[in-house]
Write an enzyme that holds these catalytic residues in place. Structure first.
Site, mmCIF file in Angstrom:
data_model
loop_
_atom_site.group_PDB
_atom_site.id
_atom_site.type_symbol
_atom_site.label_atom_id
_atom_site.label_comp_id
_atom_site.label_asym_id
_atom_site.label_seq_id
_atom_site.Cartn_x
_atom_site.Cartn_y
_atom_site.Cartn_z
ATOM 1 N N ASP A 86 0.904 -1.334 0.071
ATOM 2 C CA ASP A 86 -0.005 -0.094 0.112
ATOM 3 C C ASP A 86 0.763 1.202 0.055
ATOM 4 O O ASP A 86 1.735 1.366 1.019
ATOM 5 C CB ASP A 86 -0.875 -0.066 1.203
ATOM 6 C CG ASP A 86 -1.886 1.158 1.309
ATOM 7 O OD1 ASP A 86 -1.500 2.103 0.562
ATOM 8 O OD2 ASP A 86 -2.977 1.157 1.997
ATOM 9 N N LYS A 92 -3.746 12.161 -1.088
ATOM 10 C CA LYS A 92 -2.710 12.688 0.062
ATOM 11 C C LYS A 92 -1.571 13.480 -0.913
ATOM 12 O O LYS A 92 -1.601 14.647 -1.302
ATOM 13 C CB LYS A 92 -2.273 11.424 0.737
ATOM 14 C CG LYS A 92 -3.399 10.413 1.578
ATOM 15 C CD LYS A 92 -2.716 9.370 2.132
ATOM 16 C CE LYS A 92 -3.672 8.541 2.719
ATOM 17 N NZ LYS A 92 -4.322 9.310 4.219
ATOM 18 N N ARG A 152 -0.195 13.584 14.750
ATOM 19 C CA ARG A 152 0.553 13.237 13.454
ATOM 20 C C ARG A 152 0.749 14.531 12.794
ATOM 21 O O ARG A 152 -0.226 15.412 12.486
ATOM 22 C CB ARG A 152 -0.295 12.279 12.828
ATOM 23 C CG ARG A 152 0.396 11.483 11.813
ATOM 24 C CD ARG A 152 -0.426 10.482 11.154
ATOM 25 N NE ARG A 152 -1.774 10.979 10.585
ATOM 26 C CZ ARG A 152 -2.419 10.384 9.580
ATOM 27 N NH1 ARG A 152 -1.764 9.126 9.080
ATOM 28 N NH2 ARG A 152 -3.477 10.757 8.888
HETATM 29 C C1 LIG Z 1 -2.313 3.285 4.365
HETATM 30 C C2 LIG Z 1 -3.733 3.654 3.804
HETATM 31 N N1 LIG Z 1 -4.637 2.961 3.022
HETATM 32 C C3 LIG Z 1 -5.816 3.485 2.804
HETATM 33 C C4 LIG Z 1 -6.292 4.516 3.256
HETATM 34 C C5 LIG Z 1 -7.622 4.830 2.704
HETATM 35 O O1 LIG Z 1 -8.378 4.010 1.753
HETATM 36 P P1 LIG Z 1 -9.643 4.596 1.269
HETATM 37 O O2 LIG Z 1 -9.271 5.812 0.279
HETATM 38 O O3 LIG Z 1 -10.205 3.703 0.494
HETATM 39 O O4 LIG Z 1 -10.418 5.217 2.320
HETATM 40 C C6 LIG Z 1 -5.482 5.442 4.090
HETATM 41 C C7 LIG Z 1 -6.220 6.555 4.390
HETATM 42 O O5 LIG Z 1 -5.630 7.315 5.362
HETATM 43 C C8 LIG Z 1 -4.264 4.756 4.218
HETATM 44 O O6 LIG Z 1 -3.595 5.664 5.362
#
Ligand SMILES: Cc1ncc(COP(=O)(O)O)c(C=O)c1O
Length: 423
Positions: free
Chosen positions: A199, A225, A382
């Site tokens: 991820d 982000k 954070r």
């Molecule tokens: C590591 C990570 N994965 C996934 C997500 C969010 O996923 P989604 O956009 O499906 O809500 C975040 C959100 O902050 C994240 O920090």
């Protein structure tokens, strides 16, 4: 002691300094606001509004449905995917923009299990991985009669055995800011005969990533982000070309077999026939307006290529995070513990600090003083440092205001303990 003047001088010498003008920071500057939450929601690129308005007025308003062809709407997921590919060490045609990170994780993990060695029973991840990844992995493990094992970062090595089907990690941990060595971890997973899923939510656009070099199998990531795509922007998915080739050969279908992942969507056949390549990971109609904003955000990151690109971003990110930690260290009496790794190679573009007091209330009091970070339960404050628009002087001012919040004890005011829905 580092002075504010030292920081102002560093800003004057910063090759990325002019990038800040590409973001809509004027009002923040007038309000004395310091934005240290680009790791959660990237700031608005100044001219994204004009771009999206043009797409609405010209392409939607005048072009109407013809714009799927004439304005290339149908190609947007691939076109933006190709641009993101340049930031994550992937080739054109290997990345597609679609859905959310959660949904892409569902597709990636399902695909990972499909290509994993038969007979393997475990998905392993970090206990402190972002919850959506863990919830999706839990559902998938249950559906496949597998086990999801959650461990601390230091215990991952001990989990790499012949039961392991898939190792799924977030490259930069959302809580601690710890950055894994993508190459080493991927190699270790492969030595155990497992599939590696990354991820990149906190990596894409923030730190150099080289998926091909690491030999990773699957990756997903976030558009809102460090790619500045706006709230709820679409996400992306990458699949190693060897897996894509095998999927093409086998006619493998991803679990969300929607019409735009079909080989010939406009043949309107009743049978599903997956498209070849990464396009099989598309499900339904792409959200054109959100994609327009995302493309502008990605282009903004890529425009930094003229001033050193992702390596310059990384260099400044390390300097900003180091400065923040040093300034917090210099104010040891405030009682904060730095949770983020000190070694720059194992740190992303954020710093997390903990406090024995009420971290939520401290963050709310800090926001009231015009410094926006966020809080992650139970005790993490954070701070994200986006090198394209964060100045060294902002870091100094932020820590100075944090000091004021603590020494005045204003965070103890009851109003700062009232929990909002989003922290
Ligand atoms: C590591 C990570 N994965 C996934 C997500 C969010 O996923 P989604 O956009 O499906 O809500 C975040 C959100 O902050 C994240 O920090």
């Amino acid at each position: 002691m580092i002075t504010r003047d030292d920081c102002v001088q560093r800003d004057a010498a910063d090759p990325l300094a002019a990038m800040r003008d590409q973001f809509a920071m004027g009002q923040a500057d007038r309000d004395g606001l310091i934005y240290l939450d680009g790791n959660s929601l990237g700031a608005l690129p100044k001219h994204a509004t004009i771009h999206v308005m043009r797409v609405m007025e010209e392409e939607w308003g005048r072009g109407l449905i013809r714009s799927w062809n004439t304005a290339g709407w149908i190609d947007l997921p691939q076109r933006i995917g190709d641009k993101i590919a340049t930031l994550i060490g992937a080739a054109a045609g290997e990345v597609i923009v679609a859905d959310s990170t959660s949904i892409n994780m569902f597709k990636a993990l399902t695909a990972a299990i499909a290509v994993a060695s038969p007979g393997r029973t475990r998905i392993v991840s970090e206990r402190t991985n972002f919850p959506t990844d863990l919830y999706i992995a839990d559902t998938i493990a249950r559906e496949h009669g597998m086990e999801l094992a959650l461990v601390d970062e230091r215990e991952i090595g001990a989990q790499l055995d012949d039961r392991l089907a898939v190792l799924m990690l977030t490259h930069v941990n959302y809580r601690t800011g710890l950055m894994h060595s993508m190459r080493e971890v991927t190699r270790a997973a492969h030595q155990a005969g497992a599939i590696m899923v990354w991820d990149l939510a906190h990596s894409a656009g923030a730190v150099p990533v080289d998926l091909q070099d690491a030999g990773a199998d699957f990756a997903v990531g976030c558009g809102y982000k460090y790619l500045n795509g706006g709230p709820g922007a679409p996400a992306f998915i990458w699949v190693h070309p060897n897996h894509l080739a095998r999927m093409d050969r086998d006619g493998w279908r991803q679990p969300l077999s929607g019409w735009l992942g079909h080989a010939q969507p406009f043949a309107f056949t009743p049978e599903y026939l997956p498209a070849n390549g990464i396009r099989r990971f598309v499900c339904g109609t792409p959200p054109v307006l959100s994609l327009a904003a995302l493309e502008f955000g990605v282009d903004t990151v890529l425009s930094a290529n003229k001033v050193g690109g992702i390596n310059a971003i990384r260099y400044k990110s390390i300097a900003l995070t180091e400065l923040f930690m040093t300034l917090v260290d210099e104010r040891a009496a405030l009682g904060f513990t730095i949770v983020t790794p000190r070694q720059s190679e194992t740190r992303g573009s954020q710093v997390s600090i903990a406090h024995a007091g009420d971290g939520y209330a401290i963050m709310q009091a800090l926001i009231a003083r015009g410094v926006i970070g966020d809080f992650r339960a139970p005790d993490i404050l954070r701070f994200g440092f986006t090198p394209l628009y964060t100045r060294f002087a902002d870091v100094w001012d932020a820590v100075d205001r944090l000091s004021q919040v603590m020494t005045s004890e204003e965070w103890k005011e009851p109003r700062f303990s009232i929990r909002a829905a989003v922290t």
